[in-house]
Structures are given as C-alpha cells and as structure tokens.
Write an enzyme that holds these catalytic residues in place. Structure first.
Site, mmCIF file in Angstrom:
data_model
loop_
_atom_site.group_PDB
_atom_site.id
_atom_site.type_symbol
_atom_site.label_atom_id
_atom_site.label_comp_id
_atom_site.label_asym_id
_atom_site.label_seq_id
_atom_site.Cartn_x
_atom_site.Cartn_y
_atom_site.Cartn_z
ATOM 1 C CE1 TYR A 109 -1.878 -4.747 11.959
ATOM 2 C CE2 TYR A 109 -4.329 -5.491 11.749
ATOM 3 C CZ TYR A 109 -3.063 -4.956 11.102
ATOM 4 O OH TYR A 109 -3.419 -4.150 10.071
ATOM 5 C CB SER A 165 -6.716 -2.772 10.879
ATOM 6 O OG SER A 165 -7.570 -3.786 10.454
ATOM 7 C CB ILE A 203 -0.918 0.148 1.300
ATOM 8 C CG1 ILE A 203 -2.003 -1.209 1.210
ATOM 9 C CG2 ILE A 203 -1.586 1.504 1.457
ATOM 10 C CD1 ILE A 203 -2.845 -1.255 2.359
#
Length: 323
Positions: A206, A180, A56
């Site tokens: 995460y 996210s 990305i």
C-alpha cells in the site's frame, strides 16, 4: 486472540487509561477548516467520486450533494452503491445523485466507465480518486497487474487520463487524489506493478502505491499548467474506514479498539479532500500535497523528485496504452 493480547485488552488499568486518553484526544482532534462553514455552492457542477459507497467517499459525495452538485458515485458494488445513493439523496435533499459502476482494479471496467461518462456528461468539474484498499492479498489481475497497484494507482491513473479532455473543456476543474502519509515509507520499483520484488507485510505494498499517487499528481499538475485544471494529493488522516477489511481479525480488532478513540471518523477524514475540491483558498493551487488538517506540507523527498515523477508517469502511460 493470543493470551498476551487478551491479557492487555482485559487489563482494567490499561482499559481505563486508554479510554480517558482517547476521550481527551477525540475532544481535541477537530481540524482547522470546517466544511460546514464554507459557503461555496456547486450548482451546475458535476463531481465524480470513486469508492463513494462507504467511508470517506460517501461523506465527500454527501458534501458535494449538499452544495447542489450533480454527483456521480463511482462504485464497484451495485447493491451498496444504490444504498449510498439513496442515503446521500435523503440527507442532502438533492435528487441529482447517481450511481455508475466501475471496478478500478480492472482497466476494461475503467474504460467502459469513462466511455459512459463521456457520453452522458457534457462537463466534469471535480474528479476525486478516492477508491483504494490496504492489505489486499497477493494477486495478479486479468491485466497482469499486481492487484494493489491496479486498484490504488493504475486504475485511477487511467480513469483520469480518459477524462482529462472533458475536465479541460469544463475548466475551472479540480482533480484530487487521495494518497496517504504512508507514502513516506514507499519505494519506487517498477517491477512492483507486475507483482515482483514485493513484501506482503502489513501495509508495505500500500505504501508503494501511495507514493506513486503523489508522484503522478505532481507530474500531472506540471502538464496541466495553463489549463485551469488543478491536481493535488492529500493525506486524509488515520481514519476508521473499511480500508483495513482485508487484514486478519486480530489486526482489525486492535485497529477498531484503538481507532475508536484516536482515529478520525470517516466524516472527519473526508474534510481534507473536500477542502481541496471546493475551498476558495485552494483555487488555482496545483501540484501540492495537503495533510489531514488541510495544511500545505511537503511530501517525502522521493515524492518531490521531478525526475522520478516523470518516470512514474511515463511508465503508467506506456503500461495503460498496452493493456
């Protein structure tokens, strides 16, 4: 590969059905905002993108370069970073693209990087905190931080803090933190920062770091009111990047097989970040969370709690001031 997995993968009915469904999904997954249709130019602007040597980050840097910006690729690997710089220069036709080395998991490296940027760059208009990793093995950095928290949150937090005055003096400016949708499954426990009370199962660690990303962004935006510097967070989508490279080969195999049809490419995954960074529609918007289709959505209830956001921000302020 286990017998069960091999049996599924090599089952022709399953494979054909997956391919057909996947092709249909691929044909329908274009977002509502197309960066190619956005005519905003960035000539005279300086943009920094962390983790820009691949995935990305590289496509974000490429878009900024095509718009005429001076682009700093903030990368850990010199070899891969130089390769990305050459590629971005070639594809964009913009020679004002440069590599600066930084390891965001190391606070010493972040401070050195920021010192060099402040010495070299009179203005910084866009800061994209994109660098991050999922599935990192258990580990403690030289700063005494759990490695995922150092990489995904504390390093970016410190970098932004060190560059904040330069962003303010360059205003209008934008800070974009790549989080996210996984933040919905995250929890706030400040012992996590030092590696305590963590369960290393799939992307659980995460998830916690991504929740702190959103909390930090919201509190930062509150503090930046009146400065003409905005801060927003986003979900880039489920993207085929190297973020999964730390998982075992079976998980990676399944991820890549399913992802080829159902997940976004890195170029598609860069769109929501580019939207937050350059779109006229997002000018002046701050403290918000965007989904992978560039839509304003509500983050998790925990992420929307201003008291928790303040605690997280102040904890990281104290943490980085001591290390």
């Amino acid at each position: 590969m286990t017998w069960e997995l091999r049996d599924i993968v090599y089952n022709p009915v399953w494979m054909i059905s997956t391919v057909i469904l996947g092709l249909v999904v691929r044909s329908q997954r274009r977002g509502s905002w197309d960066p190619r249709a956005c005519k905003v130019e960035l000539k005279g602007k300086t943009a920094i993108v962390t983790g820009a040597n691949t995935g990305i980050g590289k496509f974000i840097a490429l878009d900024f370069a095509r718009r005429g910006a001076r682009v700093i690729l903030a990368c850990r690997s010199e070899a891969r970073g130089n390769a990305a710089v050459r590629e971005v220069r070639q594809l964009s036709g913009n020679a004002d693209v440069h590599l600066r080395l930084v390891d965001v998991s190391s606070l010493e490296s972040v401070r050195e990087f920021a010192t060099n940027i402040l010495r070299e760059e009179k203005e910084v208009h866009i800061l994209v905190n994109n660098a991050g990793a999922s599935g990192l093995p258990r580990g403690i950095t030289a700063d005494g931080l759990e490695v995922s928290f150092a990489t995904n949150h504390v390093g970016p937090f410190l970098l932004t803090s060190l560059l904040l005055d330069r962003l303010k003096s360059s205003a209008p400016a934008r800070i974009i933190n790549v989080s996210s949708v996984n933040h919905w499954r995250g929890k706030v426990d400040f012992s996590h920062f030092h590696g305590n009370n963590l369960v290393y199962r799939m992307d659980e660690v995460y998830n916690h770091t991504k929740l702190h990303n959103v909390l930090w962004t919201n509190e930062l935006a509150r503090r930046l009111k009146g400065t003409d510097v905005t801060a927003n967070s986003l979900h880039p989508g489920v993207v085929m990047t190297e973020v999964m490279r730390h998982y075992n080969w079976v998980v990676q195999f399944i991820f890549k097989l399913v992802g080829f049809f159902f997940f976004k490419t890195s170029e598609e995954g860069a769109v929501s970040t580019i939207y937050c960074a350059v779109a006229e529609e997002t000018e002046g918007i701050s403290g918000k969370y965007f989904d992978s289709d560039c839509s304003l959505v509500k983050p998790s209830p925990t992420a929307r709690d201003p008291a928790i956001a303040l605690k997280s921000f102040e904890f990281c302020e104290r943490l980085t001031s001591k290390l």
